[in-house]
Design a protein around this motif. Structure first.
Motif, PDB file in Angstrom:
ATOM      1  N   GLY A 177      16.212  -1.453  13.011  1.00 12.08           N
ATOM      2  CA  GLY A 177      15.899  -0.129  13.542  1.00 12.08           C
ATOM      3  C   GLY A 177      15.137   0.743  12.565  1.00 12.08           C
ATOM      4  O   GLY A 177      14.333   1.595  12.971  1.00 12.08           O
ATOM      5  N   GLU A 178      15.369   0.582  11.262  1.00 11.73           N
ATOM      6  CA  GLU A 178      14.707   1.422  10.269  1.00 11.73           C
ATOM      7  C   GLU A 178      13.355   0.861   9.835  1.00 11.73           C
ATOM      8  O   GLU A 178      12.603   1.520   9.103  1.00 11.73           O
ATOM      9  N   LEU A 179      13.047  -0.356  10.279  1.00 13.75           N
ATOM     10  CA  LEU A 179      11.821  -0.998   9.794  1.00 13.75           C
ATOM     11  C   LEU A 179      10.545  -0.250  10.190  1.00 13.75           C
ATOM     12  O   LEU A 179       9.654  -0.082   9.339  1.00 13.75           O
ATOM     13  N   PRO A 180      10.396   0.233  11.452  1.00 14.99           N
ATOM     14  CA  PRO A 180       9.148   0.933  11.808  1.00 14.99           C
ATOM     15  C   PRO A 180       8.879   2.166  10.939  1.00 14.99           C
ATOM     16  O   PRO A 180       7.748   2.389  10.516  1.00 14.99           O
ATOM     17  N   SER A 181       9.940   2.979  10.710  1.00 14.92           N
ATOM     18  CA  SER A 181       9.718   4.175   9.886  1.00 14.92           C
ATOM     19  C   SER A 181       9.366   3.799   8.454  1.00 14.92           C
ATOM     20  O   SER A 181       8.501   4.425   7.816  1.00 14.92           O
ATOM     21  N   LEU A 182      10.034   2.759   7.928  1.00 19.63           N
ATOM     22  CA  LEU A 182       9.701   2.297   6.565  1.00 19.63           C
ATOM     23  C   LEU A 182       8.269   1.769   6.510  1.00 19.63           C
ATOM     24  O   LEU A 182       7.528   2.034   5.554  1.00 19.63           O
ATOM     25  N   ALA A 183       7.880   1.041   7.545  1.00 19.83           N
ATOM     26  CA  ALA A 183       6.519   0.493   7.579  1.00 19.83           C
ATOM     27  C   ALA A 183       5.488   1.610   7.592  1.00 19.83           C
ATOM     28  O   ALA A 183       4.468   1.537   6.893  1.00 19.83           O
ATOM     29  N   LEU A 184       5.756   2.679   8.363  1.00 22.38           N
ATOM     30  CA  LEU A 184       4.816   3.806   8.397  1.00 22.38           C
ATOM     31  C   LEU A 184       4.784   4.552   7.067  1.00 22.38           C
ATOM     32  O   LEU A 184       3.716   4.975   6.607  1.00 22.38           O
ATOM     33  N   ASP A 185       5.963   4.747   6.473  1.00 20.36           N
ATOM     34  CA  ASP A 185       6.004   5.439   5.174  1.00 20.36           C
ATOM     35  C   ASP A 185       5.210   4.669   4.121  1.00 20.36           C
ATOM     36  O   ASP A 185       4.409   5.250   3.372  1.00 20.36           O
ATOM     37  N   TYR A 186       5.430   3.373   4.068  1.00 15.27           N
ATOM     38  CA  TYR A 186       4.745   2.572   3.042  1.00 15.27           C
ATOM     39  C   TYR A 186       3.258   2.389   3.362  1.00 15.27           C
ATOM     40  O   TYR A 186       2.430   2.318   2.445  1.00 15.27           O
ATOM     41  N   VAL A 187       2.925   2.317   4.642  1.00 16.54           N
ATOM     42  CA  VAL A 187       1.508   2.157   4.969  1.00 16.54           C
ATOM     43  C   VAL A 187       0.747   3.435   4.619  1.00 16.54           C
ATOM     44  O   VAL A 187      -0.448   3.383   4.254  1.00 16.54           O
ATOM     45  N   GLN A 188       1.418   4.570   4.693  1.00 17.06           N
ATOM     46  CA  GLN A 188       0.777   5.812   4.259  1.00 17.06           C
ATOM     47  C   GLN A 188       0.452   5.752   2.763  1.00 17.06           C
ATOM     48  O   GLN A 188      -0.652   6.117   2.337  1.00 17.06           O
ATOM     49  N   ILE A 189       1.406   5.264   1.989  1.00  9.10           N
ATOM     50  CA  ILE A 189       1.176   5.124   0.542  1.00  9.10           C
ATOM     51  C   ILE A 189       0.038   4.140   0.277  1.00  9.10           C
ATOM     52  O   ILE A 189      -0.841   4.384  -0.554  1.00  9.10           O
ATOM     53  N   VAL A 190       0.057   3.039   1.007  1.00  6.29           N
ATOM     54  CA  VAL A 190      -0.967   2.002   0.804  1.00  6.29           C
ATOM     55  C   VAL A 190      -2.349   2.528   1.167  1.00  6.29           C
ATOM     56  O   VAL A 190      -3.331   2.282   0.437  1.00  6.29           O
ATOM     57  N   VAL A 191      -2.458   3.266   2.270  1.00  2.56           N
ATOM     58  CA  VAL A 191      -3.764   3.799   2.683  1.00  2.56           C
ATOM     59  C   VAL A 191      -4.290   4.788   1.645  1.00  2.56           C
ATOM     60  O   VAL A 191      -5.486   4.779   1.293  1.00  2.56           O
ATOM     61  N   ILE A 192      -3.402   5.651   1.153  1.00  4.40           N
ATOM     62  CA  ILE A 192      -3.828   6.611   0.123  1.00  4.40           C
ATOM     63  C   ILE A 192      -4.331   5.877  -1.120  1.00  4.40           C
ATOM     64  O   ILE A 192      -5.395   6.195  -1.681  1.00  4.40           O
ATOM     65  N   LEU A 193      -3.560   4.876  -1.561  1.00  3.57           N
ATOM     66  CA  LEU A 193      -3.979   4.101  -2.717  1.00  3.57           C
ATOM     67  C   LEU A 193      -5.290   3.357  -2.443  1.00  3.57           C
ATOM     68  O   LEU A 193      -6.193   3.326  -3.290  1.00  3.57           O
TER      69      LEU A 193
END
Length: 473
Positions: A177-193
């Protein structure tokens, strides 16, 4: 000591400038992690064993003993990976060093999440952020997104471990259940980087392209400078041609005059007495000596002209300025009309300078031509060389010409500036002189006034060590 360590870290066989700079940082990071990881674990085992046991080992999905083995094993693996990364960088394998270290960190993360579950493994999120940063900054976009996918796999493994060993927790919500929110949080970091690092790399690529273009333009400018210098030499050769022809004609007249002495020898040698024959032989020997001297003088003039006019690239050498000025005197004389008297004053001691000899001669000929043009009705051109101090010599060129105003004096070294009528000058002579003197590490000054003539003072550094060696014993 610190400077020696910095120097050591910079001596690595890596050609790419960006990787070489990053490699210096990564070496220190590997050293830090190589010591921090084992020392931190030793401290925790000795002084915080109860905290480790109650918070981690007893709460692990596996047995406490297996949890201890996995914890210590991953720390040992990360320590070895850090020191191995340092070794690979010293061999010049930068990308391999960073790649193996990140692989070990991600692999250790997967094992830890499998053993301790997602909730207990959340404390290692900081390590996962570091993995993303290192992947983006050191390896690039591909490594960044691969690391992101591995982190998502790590979370899935941790959540799967929770579900297998604690099914009761997921009565109302699924195990992921927490995977989608974690994926979005980390993808935001990855896109910024990704965007930031890509912009930096594009900016660096553009900077390198501009640098290469600048180097190309500088090379072209140097080539144009050499061509301009050669053109100036050819212009000086043209000005000297008539005088050279006059001198060579005088040489040939002398040779022809001496050859007429052969008429003193009669065909009937047998009718001449011995004294007459000896006298004619002496006269003939003197004539041959005169022919040799005249021929040598003509050859010397031609060699000097050919040597001066050749199109060589700049070749800095050490030579005695006084000897160079003496040898240049015939060409200086030819550059001045008969109405201008030339006087040269040089010291007996050598003054060794580092200069391209043909460019040194070109500068003097340009200044002599400038003096000639300033004295249309004749006058005197004086050239003197002296030692200003232990490290500097001064070469002065003075003419008794019309002089110049302050406004003209302020602009005489500007390219294409000339006071001569159209078609009589290019305005490049003094600009070339200024450029040559500046490139040799010297400087030039000018003093002038209407009716008082003009004096140029050229200051050049003396090659002290070689000048001392050149002094007579």
């Amino acid at each position: 000591m610190f400077e020696r360590l910095l120097g050591w870290s910079g001596r690595i066989p890596i050609n790419d400038p960006v990787d070489r700079r990053n490699a210096v940082f990564m070496q220190w990071l590997f050293v830090f992690e190589g010591f921090r990881t084992p020392l931190n674990k030793i401290y925790m085992l000795l002084f915080d064993w109860s905290y480790l046991q109650s918070t981690y080992y007893d709460q692990a999905k596996l047995s406490p003993g297996m949890a201890v083995v996995i914890d210590l094993g991953t720390d040992v693996a990360m320590t070895i990976a850090a020191w191995l990364g340092l070794y690979l960088i010293r061999l010049g394998r930068f990308h391999l060093a960073v790649g193996e270290y990140l692989a070990v960190l991600l692999g250790s993360g997967i094992i830890a999440y499998a053993a301790f579950g997602f909730s207990l493994g959340a404390s290692s999120d900081q390590i996962l952020i570091v993995v993303l940063a290192l992947a983006a900054l050191m390896l690039g976009r591909k490594a960044l997104w691969m690391s992101y996918m591995m982190i998502m796999l790590t979370f899935i493994v941790g959540m799967t471990s929770n579900y297998i060993f604690s099914r009761a927790m997921y009565v109302t919500a699924g195990p992921y259940g927490e995977l989608p929110s974690l994926a979005l949080d980390y993808v935001q970091i990855v896109v910024i980087l990704d965007l930031s690092v890509t912009s930096l790399r594009k900016g660096l690529a553009e900077s390198n392209a501009h640098r290469r273009q600048l180097q190309h333009e500088m090379t072209e400018r140097e080539r144009a400078q050499e061509q301009l210098l050669h053109a100036q030499k050819m212009d000086a050769v043209g000005r000297l041609a008539s005088g050279i022809a006059h001198d060579l004609n005088n040489v040939l007249e002398i040779i022809l005059g001496f050859t007429t002495e052969r008429d003193r020898i009669d065909d009937s040698v047998t009718e001449r007495n011995k004294d007459a024959l000896m006298k004619d032989a002496l006269v003939l020997a003197d004539a041959l000596d005169g022919i040799e001297l005249a021929a040598r003088r003509g050859s010397s003039i031609c060699r000097k002209l050919l040597s001066f006019s050749r199109s060589d690239v700049t070749h800095v050498e050490s030579f005695d300025a006084t000897d160079a000025l003496r040898e240049l005197q015939p060409l200086l004389r030819q550059s001045l009309p008969p109405t201008v008297r030339l006087s040269i004053d040089v010291p007996d001691m050598p003054l060794v300078i580092n200069f391209d000899r043909s460019q040194f001669e070109l500068a003097l000929l340009n200044l002599a031509a400038n003096a000639r043009d300033a004295m249309p009705n004749g006058g005197e051109c004086s050239i003197a060389v002296a030692q200003k101090d232990s490290s500097t010599m001064v070469l002065s060129i003075h003419d008794t010409g019309v002089g110049m105003s302050k406004d003209v004096r302020m602009r005489i070294f500007e390219p294409f500036f000339t006071t001569k009528p159209s078609g009589s000058g290019t305005g490049l002579g003094l600009a070339i002189v200024y450029s040559l003197i500046d490139r040799a590490g010297g400087h030039i000054e000018v003093s002038s006034a209407f009716g008082a003539g003009t004096t140029f003072h050229i200051y050049l550094p003396v090659a002290i060590a070689k000048a001392v060696d050149a002094l007579p014993a």
